[in-house]
Design an enzyme around this catalytic site. Structure first.
Site, PDB file in Angstrom:
ATOM      1  N   GLY A  96       0.840  -1.196   0.000  1.00  0.00           N
ATOM      2  CA  GLY A  96       0.000   0.000   0.000  1.00  0.00           C
ATOM      3  C   GLY A  96       0.874   1.244   0.000  1.00  0.00           C
ATOM      4  CG  HIS A 151     -18.104  12.242   5.888  1.00  0.00           C
ATOM      5  ND1 HIS A 151     -18.804  13.397   5.650  1.00  0.00           N
ATOM      6  CD2 HIS A 151     -16.835  12.625   6.157  1.00  0.00           C
ATOM      7  CE1 HIS A 151     -17.984  14.430   5.771  1.00  0.00           C
ATOM      8  NE2 HIS A 151     -16.783  13.985   6.076  1.00  0.00           N
ATOM      9  NE  ARG A 168     -15.564  13.623   9.324  1.00  0.00           N
ATOM     10  CZ  ARG A 168     -14.460  13.356   8.674  1.00  0.00           C
ATOM     11  NH1 ARG A 168     -14.003  12.113   8.616  1.00  0.00           N
ATOM     12  NH2 ARG A 168     -13.788  14.311   8.072  1.00  0.00           N
ATOM     13  NE  ARG A 192     -10.871   9.103   9.983  1.00  0.00           N
ATOM     14  CZ  ARG A 192     -11.118  10.204   9.276  1.00  0.00           C
ATOM     15  NH1 ARG A 192     -10.669  11.378   9.695  1.00  0.00           N
ATOM     16  NH2 ARG A 192     -11.822  10.139   8.153  1.00  0.00           N
TER      17      ARG A 192
END
Lengths: 250, 637
Positions: free
Chosen positions: B40, B266, B330, B435
């Site tokens: 990655g 979100h 969020r 988060r």
């Protein structure tokens, strides 16, 4: 909506390619161009045929994966967008649409609409960076950068590395791509130390990859989804000339 | 499975410093004798590979995209947090730590979060030195803005393209190492399995996506930086290629998977306009700085926004959460939008949307200022929806975006498989159950630039070289399994495309394991997933062969892994009989509809151990202790 698609099909890098015709129907105007190809591919898979290979990932215009030429224009005839942002409402019902891969000697076709753009990575590898290691850097606010310079650097840095500039250029030149990185770093104090060797190394790599030269058609800027300015090419040419005239160890 | 978080002793402020002092080091001349695999090339993987290359290790770096610059970190819009306190508004490392622990609803490990806040400032210094063109004030110093879930301005940004610019910084550092030949880059190469032998990660088996060639790569340590699994929902803000394969394959080989049910929905996605939609586009959270969220007071009100007078609008976030208003975190904003839509106040397609309105901001600040702040986002919205947000409010709806769950790691970012490290979104460590905005970029770069390069040295110094090479029987066995699986996928000869299975799975997960979850719904999903998986292996259609570029084959492998993973995700959601952060169990809510956390029973990280496909995995618990930020009910009122 109904469309006739003429799509470039090529089984592999060394296989011959040809345009193939497909009819698609029942497409809503809100459908994106890539979603239309998704729908066509679903049909081809159900028929046991090979779907059309094409590159895509973020589908919001920032990753730079898109690599199609639509009706002769990289990304699409629409201005300042990547293919993934094009919606079928931009076409007329019944249109015949031609879809090809980005074409350039330095971008060999891998399959259908997928090309190898590794040459662009190698240009960055040649010098498109500031040589700082991780850690030990001074406080971020130590060196002020004039607002206008930071903005101009950002204008250049917004290049997504898609290669549409190359595909649009009659010479398949990568000058706009290369100049964008040169100009991004040339507008910042952090980029000054290596400014001369950077531009030389990047231009030499660009030439070695088989890209053509710039003859001021400005097709690159017209095709660029981020509207990168050809003025950056002028900056790169000036920097390159200065760097070439300077001593080798400069 | 033993869970030892290896949290250093001592006061939280000193843990990381002390740990670094106690680490074993690899002599500079010996570093080149160690080979590290990084999978990655997003912010975490790109920065790690570059930093490890600089240190002198021999790095093999892999990505499935055609270039490391295209990893999905590139799409992050809003910004990156740091505790610089440049605006002089009361920020500090402690406050960033506190906000992150609280924002994560007390389900993250304190020591990791504190370290994240500590190194946040180094990240900004590093990026500026690399030439990242952050936004600046007219005096030439860096500009900051505020972001959801915080009452200070600590977010650094580069227009609406912060992720792109930070990733290009890491990519350029990586390019420099590729040029220096400390890093060998393998683009268009996908990890298909992890090789574990005698209790240690030995390397990986990959497929070249152009030629189809399967090959083995051995190393002394393996690092997974392969992102999150939001695409289990099919529709998410993630790139189409994002997948769970690397982490799931590692899980199958013995790495514990922690808190898979912690997913972030979100609040400001563009709602899908129909079945043809292949992904949801995110509108940056930064828009909530100046946009006001509202719905009509009258249920089922179909009038255009401009026709609805002020007195008939419900600015429900400002009403419910007066102190944070439109800037609530969020999870809170998403749930509030769902609540309004469920009770019939929604707008847009199918009544699944709320207004995000800039008229007041345009009146107050002028169109030019708004254009300077959000111009590219407004253009993007205009393009997709064909509505001009300068004239009419945006219509937004929550969309899957990020996954806090991931492979379990200890303080050194090592999984339960010795030698297998996991960084960035792929691990579970820093964000708990939710988060905060602008913290993903921070964590990815913290792990890659400033944490892993230290901790992996300690591992290598203690474990020494791995004596299992790529031609070892252990690799040959895994290569065989990988080859057989590909043959199986190609050989089913069914009628349904991998995408159609993915879509069906995604709808099921969104309905039963999305923004609101119930025991009943989760049990239903747990009954349907194995049936769908069985149908997949009976009826999937993968045309073509394995020895060419075959995108349907790539997709089929990823969907097959999602079909296994989804079951564990639902099981985790069922097991966690409480509401916290992004995990909302409808049975557990207060009278006002807020999340009801149950600390007495669930103050732990849930770590699952694989026991076979369709077999119930074993649950292990890492108890979480809060010595610095006291467990309390989150309130943004």
């Amino acid at each position: 909506m109904r469309f006739t698609l003429k799509v470039w099909r090529q089984a592999g890098p060394d296989a011959p390619g040809a345009m193939q015709s497909y009819e698609v129907d029942g497409i809503t105007p809100e459908t994106s161009f890539l979603e239309m190809i998704d729908l066509l591919n679903e049909r081809l898979i159900a028929e046991g045929k090979d779907p059309i290979a094409f590159e895509h990932d973020c589908r919001e215009g920032i990753c730079g994966m898109c690599s199609m030429v639509i009706d002769g224009v990289p990304h699409s005839p629409e201005r300042a967008v990547t293919t993934c942002q094009v919606h079928m409402r931009s076409f007329r019902d019944g249109d015949e649409i031609h879809v090809e891969p980005f074409r350039a000697r330095a971008f060999p076709v891998l399959r259908d609409l997928v090309v190898d753009r590794g040459a662009l990575d190698r240009i960055i590898e040649a010098g498109g960076y500031v040589s700082v290691k991780t850690g030990g850097t001074p406080d971020a606010n130590l060196i002020p950068v004039a607002h206008a310079d930071a903005e101009r650097a950002m204008d250049a840095a917004s290049c997504i590395g898609c290669g549409a500039c190359v595909a649009a250029c009659p010479n398949a030149s990568a000058m706009l791509f290369t100049a964008a990185k040169v100009a991004h770093l040339a507008h910042l104090p952090q980029g000054q130390v290596e400014r001369a060797q950077r531009v030389r190394a990047m231009v030499e790599q660009m030439d070695a990859e088989g890209f053509g030269n710039c003859t001021n058609h400005y097709e690159c800027m017209a095709a660029c989804p981020k509207e990168i300015d050809v003025e950056f090419i002028a900056l790169m040419n000036r920097d390159y000339l200065k760097a070439s005239l300077a001593a080798d160890d400069a | 499975m033993q869970l030892d978080a290896k949290i250093p002793a001592g006061p939280i402020q000193d843990k990381w410093d002390r740990h670094r002092q106690e680490m074993k080091l690899v002599n500079p001349a010996n570093k080149r004798k160690y080979r590290v695999i990084v999978v990655g090339t997003g912010l975490a993987g790109g920065s790690a590979a570059a930093s490890l290359g600089e240190l002198g290790y021999h790095v093999d770096c892999f990505c499935f995209q055609d270039s490391p610059r295209r990893a999905h970190s590139i799409a992050a819009q809003g910004g990156i947090n740091a505790a610089k306190n440049y605006p002089n508004d009361g920020d500090s490392i402690w406050r960033l730590f506190y906000d992150t622990v609280k924002g994560g609803d007390f389900r993250a490990r304190e020591a990791n979060v504190y370290r994240l806040a500590q190194v946040s400032n180094d990240i900004i210094d590093q990026c500026v030195a690399q030439g990242v063109p952050f936004a600046r004030e007219y005096g030439g110093l860096l500009d900051n803005r505020s972001f959801g879930g915080a009452q200070v301005s600590r977010t650094f940004y580069a227009r609406g393209q912060t992720g792109q610019q930070l990733l290009l910084g890491a990519y350029q550092a990586l390019a420099r190492q590729i040029h220096a030949k400390t890093v060998t880059m393998h683009p268009r190469t996908e990890l298909l399995d992890v090789v574990v032998h005698e209790g240690r990660a030995r390397g990986i088996v990959v497929r070249d996506l152009v030629t189809g060639k399967i090959s083995s790569h051995a190393a002394d340590a393996v690092v997974l930086a392969t992102g999150g699994y939001s695409n289990v929902f099919f529709l998410s803000t993630n790139a189409k290629g994002c997948n769970v394969t690397a982490t799931w394959r590692a899980h199958r080989r013995g790495a514990g998977f922690a808190n898979p049910c912690f997913t972030q929905i979100h609040p400001t996605g563009i709602p899908p306009s129909g079945d043809h939609v292949s992904k949801t586009t995110l509108m940056s959270e930064s828009l909530r700085n100046d946009g006001r969220v509202w719905v009509p007071k009258k249920p089922g009100d179909k009038r255009a926004a401009a026709q609805i007078p002020e007195s008939e609008r419900d600015y429900y976030l400002e009403r419910r959460y007066p102190s944070f208003g439109n800037l609530v975190p969020r999870d809170v904003a998403s749930r509030a939008a769902k609540e309004r839509c469920d009770s019939g106040h929604g707008v847009g397609p199918g009544g699944r949307g709320v207004f995000l309105d800039f008229q007041d901001a345009i009146k107050r600040l002028g169109r030019d200022t708004i254009a300077a702040r959000y111009g590219n986002l407004f253009d993007m919205y205009h393009h997709i929806v064909d509505v001009d947000p300068y004239q009419a409010p945006m219509v937004i709806y929550p969309a899957p975006h990020y996954t806090m769950g991931g492979l379990w790691v200890d303080y050194n970012l090592m999984s339960t498989i010795p030698g297998l490290h996991v960084i960035g979104e792929a691990n579970f460590s820093d964000h708990g159950a939710n988060r905060l905005g602008a913290s993903a970029l921070m964590q990815g770069l913290a792990d890659g630039y400033f944490v892993l390069p230290y901790t992996i040295g300690d591992y290598l110094a203690r474990a020494g070289n791995s004596d299992v090479k790529a031609d070892h029987a252990a690799f040959q066995a895994v290569e065989r399994e990988v080859g057989e699986r590909i043959k199986k996928l190609l050989g089913v000869g069914g009628k349904r495309s991998p995408d159609s299975f993915h879509q069906e799975l995604g709808r099921l997960m969104w309905d039963k394991c999305g923004m609101g979850r119930t025991a009943e719904g989760l049990n239903e999903a747990l009954a349907r997933i194995p049936a769908l998986r069985e149908e997949f292996w009976r009826d999937v259609a993968v045309p073509g062969t394995g020895d060419t570029l075959n995108q349907t084959l790539e997709k089929a492998g990823r969907v097959a892994d999602f079909l296994e993973f989804a079951e564990t995700m639902c099981l985790d959601a069922l097991e966690r009989a409480e509401s916290c952060g992004g995990h909302f169990r409808e049975e557990y809510q207060t009278k006002e509809g807020e999340a009801l956390r149950r600390d007495d029973e669930f103050c732990y990280g849930a770590v699952w151990e694989f026991r076979g496909v369709g077999e119930r995995p074993a649950l292990h618990k890492e108890p979480l202790t809060f010595e610095n930020v006291h467990l309390s009910t989150r309130s943004y009122k």
